[in-house]
Design a protein around this motif. Structure first.
Motif, PDB file in Angstrom:
ATOM      1  N   VAL A  92       0.843  -1.191   0.000  1.00 37.69           N
ATOM      2  CA  VAL A  92       0.000   0.000   0.000  1.00 37.69           C
ATOM      3  C   VAL A  92       0.878   1.241   0.000  1.00 37.69           C
ATOM      4  CG1 VAL A  92      -0.175  -0.016   2.529  1.00 37.69           C
ATOM      5  CG2 VAL A  92      -1.897   1.193   1.166  1.00 37.69           C
ATOM      6  N   ILE A  93       0.448   2.246  -0.765  1.00 36.79           N
ATOM      7  CA  ILE A  93       1.044   3.578  -0.746  1.00 36.79           C
ATOM      8  C   ILE A  93      -0.084   4.560  -0.475  1.00 36.79           C
ATOM      9  CG2 ILE A  93       2.254   5.361  -2.068  1.00 36.79           C
ATOM     10  CD1 ILE A  93       3.521   3.128  -3.708  1.00 36.79           C
ATOM     11  N   ARG A  94       0.099   5.443   0.502  1.00 38.62           N
ATOM     12  CA  ARG A  94      -0.945   6.384   0.890  1.00 38.62           C
ATOM     13  C   ARG A  94      -0.594   7.792   0.417  1.00 38.62           C
ATOM     14  NH1 ARG A  94      -0.530   2.620   4.987  1.00 38.62           N
ATOM     15  NH2 ARG A  94      -2.490   1.559   5.509  1.00 38.62           N
ATOM     16  N   PHE A  95      -1.594   8.499  -0.094  1.00 35.70           N
ATOM     17  CA  PHE A  95      -1.431   9.851  -0.592  1.00 35.70           C
ATOM     18  C   PHE A  95      -2.155  10.815   0.340  1.00 35.70           C
ATOM     19  CE2 PHE A  95      -0.735   7.024  -4.080  1.00 35.70           C
ATOM     20  CZ  PHE A  95       0.238   7.625  -4.861  1.00 35.70           C
ATOM     21  N   ASP A  96      -1.883  12.109   0.150  1.00 35.16           N
ATOM     22  CA  ASP A  96      -2.512  13.113   1.014  1.00 35.16           C
ATOM     23  C   ASP A  96      -3.846  13.602   0.463  1.00 35.16           C
ATOM     24  OD1 ASP A  96      -1.628  14.532  -1.137  1.00 35.16           O
ATOM     25  OD2 ASP A  96      -0.338  15.914  -0.017  1.00 35.16           O
ATOM     26  N   ALA A  97      -4.317  12.969  -0.612  1.00 40.82           N
ATOM     27  CA  ALA A  97      -5.626  13.295  -1.192  1.00 40.82           C
ATOM     28  C   ALA A  97      -6.151  12.060  -1.913  1.00 40.82           C
ATOM     29  CB  ALA A  97      -5.515  14.475  -2.166  1.00 40.82           C
ATOM     30  N   ASP A  98      -7.446  12.052  -2.198  1.00 43.51           N
ATOM     31  CA  ASP A  98      -8.016  10.925  -2.924  1.00 43.51           C
ATOM     32  C   ASP A  98      -7.354  10.777  -4.293  1.00 43.51           C
ATOM     33  OD1 ASP A  98      -9.710  10.322  -0.869  1.00 43.51           O
ATOM     34  OD2 ASP A  98     -11.484  11.258  -1.772  1.00 43.51           O
ATOM     35  N   ILE A  99      -7.205   9.546  -4.726  1.00 38.76           N
ATOM     36  CA  ILE A  99      -6.615   9.261  -6.036  1.00 38.76           C
ATOM     37  C   ILE A  99      -7.664   9.500  -7.117  1.00 38.76           C
ATOM     38  CG2 ILE A  99      -5.608   7.466  -7.489  1.00 38.76           C
ATOM     39  CD1 ILE A  99      -4.531   6.182  -4.920  1.00 38.76           C
ATOM     40  N   ASP A 100      -7.348  10.394  -8.053  1.00 38.79           N
ATOM     41  CA  ASP A 100      -8.271  10.724  -9.136  1.00 38.79           C
ATOM     42  C   ASP A 100      -7.988   9.940 -10.407  1.00 38.79           C
ATOM     43  OD1 ASP A 100      -9.685  12.671  -7.683  1.00 38.79           O
ATOM     44  OD2 ASP A 100      -8.150  14.175  -8.105  1.00 38.79           O
ATOM     45  N   ASP A 111      10.901   1.242 -19.453  1.00 38.71           N
ATOM     46  CA  ASP A 111      10.097   2.453 -19.337  1.00 38.71           C
ATOM     47  C   ASP A 111       8.765   2.225 -18.646  1.00 38.71           C
ATOM     48  OD1 ASP A 111      12.046   3.917 -20.602  1.00 38.71           O
ATOM     49  OD2 ASP A 111      11.161   3.718 -22.595  1.00 38.71           O
ATOM     50  N   ALA A 112       8.501   0.999 -18.188  1.00 43.35           N
ATOM     51  CA  ALA A 112       7.205   0.672 -17.599  1.00 43.35           C
ATOM     52  C   ALA A 112       7.035   1.329 -16.237  1.00 43.35           C
ATOM     53  CB  ALA A 112       7.044  -0.837 -17.471  1.00 43.35           C
ATOM     54  N   GLY A 113       5.798   1.601 -15.902  1.00 48.24           N
ATOM     55  CA  GLY A 113       5.498   2.179 -14.600  1.00 48.24           C
ATOM     56  C   GLY A 113       4.041   2.569 -14.505  1.00 48.24           C
ATOM     57  N   ILE A 114       3.712   3.364 -13.497  1.00 44.05           N
ATOM     58  CA  ILE A 114       2.325   3.734 -13.231  1.00 44.05           C
ATOM     59  C   ILE A 114       2.250   5.225 -12.929  1.00 44.05           C
ATOM     60  CG2 ILE A 114       0.428   3.468 -11.583  1.00 44.05           C
ATOM     61  CD1 ILE A 114       1.126   0.579 -11.319  1.00 44.05           C
ATOM     62  N   PRO A 130       7.102  -3.244  -7.169  1.00 46.39           N
ATOM     63  CA  PRO A 130       6.722  -2.150  -6.274  1.00 46.39           C
ATOM     64  C   PRO A 130       7.734  -1.894  -5.167  1.00 46.39           C
ATOM     65  CG  PRO A 130       4.834  -3.553  -6.718  1.00 46.39           C
ATOM     66  CD  PRO A 130       6.028  -4.244  -7.300  1.00 46.39           C
ATOM     67  N   ALA A 131       8.454  -2.911  -4.753  1.00 52.22           N
ATOM     68  CA  ALA A 131       9.440  -2.732  -3.688  1.00 52.22           C
ATOM     69  C   ALA A 131      10.612  -1.880  -4.142  1.00 52.22           C
ATOM     70  CB  ALA A 131       9.946  -4.092  -3.207  1.00 52.22           C
ATOM     71  N   GLU A 132      10.779  -1.710  -5.446  1.00 54.94           N
ATOM     72  CA  GLU A 132      11.899  -0.940  -5.982  1.00 54.94           C
ATOM     73  C   GLU A 132      11.418   0.242  -6.819  1.00 54.94           C
ATOM     74  OE1 GLU A 132      14.067  -3.834  -8.159  1.00 54.94           O
ATOM     75  OE2 GLU A 132      14.634  -4.997  -6.386  1.00 54.94           O
ATOM     76  N   PHE A 133      10.212   0.727  -6.551  1.00 50.21           N
ATOM     77  CA  PHE A 133       9.660   1.838  -7.317  1.00 50.21           C
ATOM     78  C   PHE A 133      10.557   3.076  -7.243  1.00 50.21           C
ATOM     79  CE2 PHE A 133       4.853   0.805  -7.582  1.00 50.21           C
ATOM     80  CZ  PHE A 133       5.031   0.364  -8.880  1.00 50.21           C
TER      81      PHE A 133
END
Length: 239
Positions: A92-100, A111-114, A130-133
């Motif tokens: 899990v990764i938590r942000f300071d606002a809802d994910i839009d 080059d892959a990612g999110i 994800p452990a090496e993002f």
């Protein structure tokens, strides 16, 4: 005994001496409350320990063999090929606002990612594991929720026949998602759209014309917008 009355069998996993790998030793009827261990376990390795059903989310994507879920302010993921399961303490990764917005790019290459848009920023999480993002903020603007759409690359001047992902930034411009966290603002010098609570986009190709069409809900903002209307008066002068 299991708390769930529908459980009819219980798997028993044990480790070898001085080992930490759990392997299945036996499968007993759930009515048995104990078991005697008399030999080393020879069964399959336990790979679902600490995993629980994936919580419901408002955005779901599949990328590099994992399920990705935006759950409010939380970005969650599954182990590889374990769709529907997650480790709530570690994945899990938590942000300071809802994910839009949550959009993956690439499959297994360098080059892959999110891309994740939350609040007033858009972030890039590069890498397959994800452990090496490799995390970075790639835009000081977020994204209008549900505005993303896949578009043939050649339709917007890209040198690829594959689909590329485009979304509406809260800056009012469409943004093209490239690999390795590279964003390209489309039509930056032309009219922009107002910010909105949410949107819906589609790609339309008809009669030789290719368009990205976006409808807005709860549009807000001032100034020039593509929703404005121009009226032209044609005057005929006799020859």
């Amino acid at each position: 005994q299991p708390a769930d009355p529908n459980v009819v069998r219980t798997n028993i996993y044990v480790t070898d001496a001085n080992d930490q790998v759990l392997r299945r030793y036996a499968q007993n009827p759930s009515a048995l409350s104990s078991a005697v261990i008399t030999a080393q376990a020879a069964g399959v390795k336990l790979e679902t320990q600490h995993l629980v059903p994936m919580p419901r989310g408002h955005i779901v994507r599949i990328h590099n063999g994992r399920q990705w879920v935006a759950d409010g302010r939380n970005l969650r993921w599954s182990p590889t090929m374990r769709y529907g399961l997650t480790n709530p303490a570690e994945a899990v990764i938590r942000f300071d606002a809802d994910i839009d917005m949550l959009e993956p790019v690439g499959e297994g290459d360098a080059d892959a990612g999110i891309y994740v848009a939350a609040g007033s920023a858009t972030y890039w999480f590069g890498g397959k594991n994800p452990a090496e993002f490799n995390k970075s903020r790639v835009s000081r603007h977020g994204a209008v929720p549900r505005s993303s759409v896949d578009v043939p690359g050649t339709a917007i001047g890209q040198d690829t026949d594959d689909d590329v992902t485009v979304w509406l930034s809260r800056s009012g411009n469409y943004v093209l998602a490239g690999g390795n966290g590279k964003l390209t603002v489309l039509k930056a010098s032309e009219a922009v759209m107002p910010d909105a609570d949410s949107a819906a986009s589609l790609f339309l190709a008809r009669n030789g014309k290719k368009q990205i069409i976006t409808t807005l809900r709860g549009a807000r903002g001032n100034g020039l917008a593509v929703t404005d209307r121009a009226v032209a008066h044609v005057v005929h002068t006799p020859a």
